[in-house]
Design a protein around this motif. Structure first.
Motif, PDB file in Angstrom:
ATOM      1  N   ALA A 139       1.579  -0.177  -8.935  1.00  0.00           N
ATOM      2  CA  ALA A 139       2.647   0.141  -7.665  1.00  0.00           C
ATOM      3  C   ALA A 139       2.893  -1.363  -7.219  1.00  0.00           C
ATOM      4  N   LYS A 142       6.400  -2.560 -10.437  1.00  0.00           N
ATOM      5  CA  LYS A 142       7.614  -2.114 -10.578  1.00  0.00           C
ATOM      6  C   LYS A 142       8.391  -2.074  -9.181  1.00  0.00           C
ATOM      7  N   LEU A 172       7.405   5.299 -10.772  1.00  0.00           N
ATOM      8  CA  LEU A 172       6.125   5.343 -10.603  1.00  0.00           C
ATOM      9  C   LEU A 172       5.637   6.627 -10.900  1.00  0.00           C
ATOM     10  N   ILE A 183       2.846  10.991  -7.411  1.00  0.00           N
ATOM     11  CA  ILE A 183       3.287  10.218  -6.624  1.00  0.00           C
ATOM     12  C   ILE A 183       4.164  10.666  -5.485  1.00  0.00           C
TER      13      ILE A 183
END
Length: 342
Positions: A139, A142, A172, A183
């Protein structure tokens, strides 16, 4: 009821005597059993035990792990009093046009309960390791790349940031989904540029506001000019309409007067023609034999009761035998007119 309680107590005593252990799961936890020693099926059992339950296994040959499946927030922010770390933890990167920026990002995620056995066997042994070693690491990398695609000016546009946040969520999810992580949301909060650039941006904002204010004032003045122009046009159109109305009224009145005088002239002309025709007809009538008798009759009527004096011819008097009656009438008429004029 009493008998049921006694049976349960007896069963509990028997299980405890045999060395069995009670394992429980919380309201949002799932359990994963690992067989340490078994003739078949040794290793992590491919089954997630439901939340809020108690399970009994023999110790030593079984192992037990739990994973919390509730929604969790991974906060990576500038404020040291909040977030996962008690240090500055926001994302630092450059915009596509080369300016340094820091961004607060919150990742909302949860564990897929059905994939808890896979997580234990291949990813992490508990929630803390999963959070710190997997979710956090990915996290922080990206989203930097995705938000770094924006220009400096685009960071001020909420819709642009939201669009990139959705892209970050999709990326993600694509990376962490196979690992048993769902997510739910990627949220952005505050963002900061370096101090000098921030001041330059603020100055530009002030200048832009002044420009906008000037444009608004110019627009208001233009609208006021248009309003007054329309009022003037309306007044001019009113004057033109009044003048046209007066002209049409005068024209109508003159046309009516002209027609009236024309009709009057035609009536006078017709009357004169009729009167002339009457005189002509009278003259024609008098020119005949009957006219002479009528004239004599009128003379007689005129001489009626009049005193007539005869003068001797020898003394210059009138001889009635040789007197021209027409001449006499003409003479008397002239004298009569002379007397009337006097």
């Amino acid at each position: 009821m009493k008998q049921t309680i006694l049976i349960l107590l007896a069963l509990f005593w028997m299980l405890t005597a045999t060395g069995c252990v009670f394992y429980t799961t919380g309201e949002t936890e799932v359990g994963v059993r690992t067989r340490k020693f078994a003739l078949t099926g040794k290793g992590v059992e491919d089954k997630a035990y439901a939340p809020g339950s108690t399970y009994i296994f023999l110790p030593f040959i079984n192992d037990w792990h739990t994973f919390d499946t509730k929604l969790q927030n991974l906060e990576m922010v500038f404020d040291q009093k909040r977030g996962d770390r008690r240090t500055r933890d926001d994302l630092l990167f450059k915009t596509i046009d080369g300016n340094d920026i820091s961004l607060d990002v919150i990742i909302a995620y949860r564990i897929d309960a059905d994939k808890a056995p896979y997580i234990l066997q291949n990813v992490a042994k508990n929630n803390r390791i999963l959070r710190d070693k997997i979710v956090r690491t990915i996290a922080r990398s990206k989203p930097r790349d995705i938000f770094g695609e924006l220009t400096t000016e685009e960071f001020y546009v909420a819709d642009k940031r939201e669009l990139q946040a959705q892209r970050a969520k999709d990326v993600l999810q694509e990376m962490l989904g196979p690992l048993g992580i769902v997510i739910e949301k990627v949220l952005t909060k505050d963002y900061r540029f370096n101090a000098e650039y921030q001041k330059a941006i603020e100055d530009k904002k002030v200048a832009d506001q002044q420009v906008q204010k000037n444009r608004s004032a110019q627009h208001a003045a233009l609208e006021e000019y248009k309003r007054k122009l329309e009022e003037a046009k309306g007044e001019v159109n009113k004057l033109i309409a009044d003048a046209d109305g007066a002209y049409r009224k005068a024209k109508i009145e003159s046309d009516v007067y002209f027609e009236k005088q024309k009709l009057l002239a035609e009536a006078i002309k017709a009357e004169g023609i009729a009167e002339a025709k009457g005189i002509q007809e009278m003259n024609n009538a008098l020119a005949g034999s009957g006219g002479e008798a009528l004239v004599k009759l009128r003379i007689a009527e005129a001489l009626q009761n009049k005193q007539i004096m005869l003068l001797p011819v020898s003394e210059g008097g009138m001889n009635l035998k040789t007197t021209d009656i027409n001449q006499l009438i003409n003479t008397m008429g002239v004298k009569s007119l002379a007397g009337a004029k006097k």
